[in-house]
Write a protein that holds these residues in place. Structure first.
Motif, PDB file in Angstrom:
ATOM      1  N   GLU A 120     -13.512 -26.907  24.466  1.00  0.00           N
ATOM      2  CA  GLU A 120     -13.648 -28.289  24.772  1.00  0.00           C
ATOM      3  C   GLU A 120     -12.702 -29.321  23.658  1.00  0.00           C
ATOM      4  N   THR A 121     -11.789 -29.907  24.303  1.00  0.00           N
ATOM      5  CA  THR A 121     -11.004 -30.663  23.476  1.00  0.00           C
ATOM      6  C   THR A 121     -11.251 -32.242  23.668  1.00  0.00           C
ATOM      7  N   GLN A 122     -10.664 -33.075  22.796  1.00  0.00           N
ATOM      8  CA  GLN A 122     -10.410 -34.271  22.595  1.00  0.00           C
ATOM      9  C   GLN A 122      -9.154 -34.751  22.088  1.00  0.00           C
ATOM     10  N   LYS A 171      -6.505 -37.865  20.555  1.00  0.00           N
ATOM     11  CA  LYS A 171      -6.580 -39.133  20.049  1.00  0.00           C
ATOM     12  C   LYS A 171      -5.356 -39.652  19.595  1.00  0.00           C
ATOM     13  N   ILE A 198      -8.963 -43.053  22.160  1.00  0.00           N
ATOM     14  CA  ILE A 198      -9.425 -41.662  22.581  1.00  0.00           C
ATOM     15  C   ILE A 198      -8.498 -41.523  23.950  1.00  0.00           C
ATOM     16  N   ASP A 253      -8.442 -39.260  26.189  1.00  0.00           N
ATOM     17  CA  ASP A 253      -9.149 -38.628  27.432  1.00  0.00           C
ATOM     18  C   ASP A 253      -9.486 -39.761  28.253  1.00  0.00           C
ATOM     19  N   ARG A 254      -9.712 -41.081  27.825  1.00  0.00           N
ATOM     20  CA  ARG A 254     -10.420 -41.882  28.618  1.00  0.00           C
ATOM     21  C   ARG A 254      -9.335 -42.576  29.524  1.00  0.00           C
TER      22      ARG A 254
END
Length: 302
Positions: A126-128, A130, A135, A137-138
């Motif tokens: 799982e990644t995020q 920034k 963020i 990913d949004r």
């Protein structure tokens, strides 16, 4: 062309008029209970280096090469592992964002982790992503905005000394052409203990991965018995009637399954000693060098 900033100044002008730089942090967390990336990275022995190598190979794949970026720091963001990356080339950053948004980066990360950690199946991570407080990913549906936010997040640190050390260690262990030496004895002594030589190149030795087994099973055909007998010279589990028993037991499933079960028997019996070098040597003995090249991902010369 890129979209406009909130101040109305086109981003492409910023890119074109001078050196481009930006910073992003990618957070990683394994969803496999037996693989904790943060704990492995804290391991000062083999774990830290392997995790770093997985990250480096993944970034190289996703950014389109070794240039255009550098890893500044890998840090503890418990339970996540944070990777701070500085981009110095807008094209490399664009390629990275495309790979991240399309899922190609995740696939590359999973495959490298599976191979280097010798996992029975691909690792789900799982990644995020920034950039400063944003963020990304949004807003992956707007890659221009992501690029702008990375550019606005300027790196605030020099590369960590630990990363310098790991980069140097990775270079020293990287696959490279064998040195030009005068005798075969000298050539053999030049190969590190954790490597092996094939076609005058030095390769890192490691346990067989799922990808290795699949490549072998797809390509060996009816020769799998001969390879099994070659492996059986140093593997007790493949001696005597073992090969014929495998052939009989999996005859209905076909050649792929017979070959697959051969290496499955080999890895179960040999454990951590089921190394890539042993399979390559067996393929050489059976005059199957093309299959060995395929497993080692050696590109044919023009």
């Amino acid at each position: 062309m890129y979209g406009n900033t909130t101040e109305g100044e086109p981003v492409d002008k910023t890119v074109d008029r001078g050196p481009w730089a930006g910073c992003a942090v990618m957070f990683l967390q394994s969803l496999c209970p037996s693989v904790n990336l943060l704990s492995l990275y804290k391991d000062q022995q083999e774990g830290k280096f392997i995790v770093f190598k997985v990250i480096k190979l993944t970034l190289t794949d996703s950014a389109g090469g070794l240039g255009g970026y550098e890893i500044l720091k890998v840090h503890d963001a418990d339970p996540l592992l944070g990777v701070e990356v500085k981009f110095v080339d807008v094209a490399a950053c664009q390629q990275f964002l495309k790979s991240y948004s399309s899922g190609a980066l995740h696939q590359s990360l999973s495959q490298h982790a599976c191979r280097l950690f010798a996992l029975p199946q691909e690792l789900t991570v799982e990644t995020q992503l920034k950039a400063s407080t944003h963020i990304l990913d949004r807003c992956l549906n707007d890659l221009d905005l992501c690029l702008q936010q990375i550019h606005q997040s300027q790196p605030e640190r020099l590369r960590d000394e630990e990363i310098d050390f790991l980069e140097q260690l990775l270079q020293s262990k990287a696959l490279c052409p064998a040195p030009q030496l005068t005798t075969s004895m000298q050539e053999e002594s030049a190969v590190p203990n954790n490597c092996f030589r094939f076609q005058n190149r030095v390769f890192e030795d490691r346990m067989l991965s799922t990808a290795d087994v699949q490549s072998f099973s797809n390509g060996v055909g009816r020769q799998w018995k001969n390879v099994g007998r070659a492996l059986g010279k140093s593997c007790r589990a493949l001696k005597g009637p073992a090969i014929d028993n495998l052939a009989y037991e999996y005859e209905r499933e076909g050649l792929y399954e017979q070959a697959y079960q051969l290496l499955n028997r080999f890895t179960q019996a040999e454990g951590s000693a089921a190394k890539l070098s042993r399979l390559v040597k067996a393929l050489e003995d059976c005059k199957l060098t093309n299959l060995a090249e395929n497993i080692l991902d050696i590109q044919p010369q023009e």
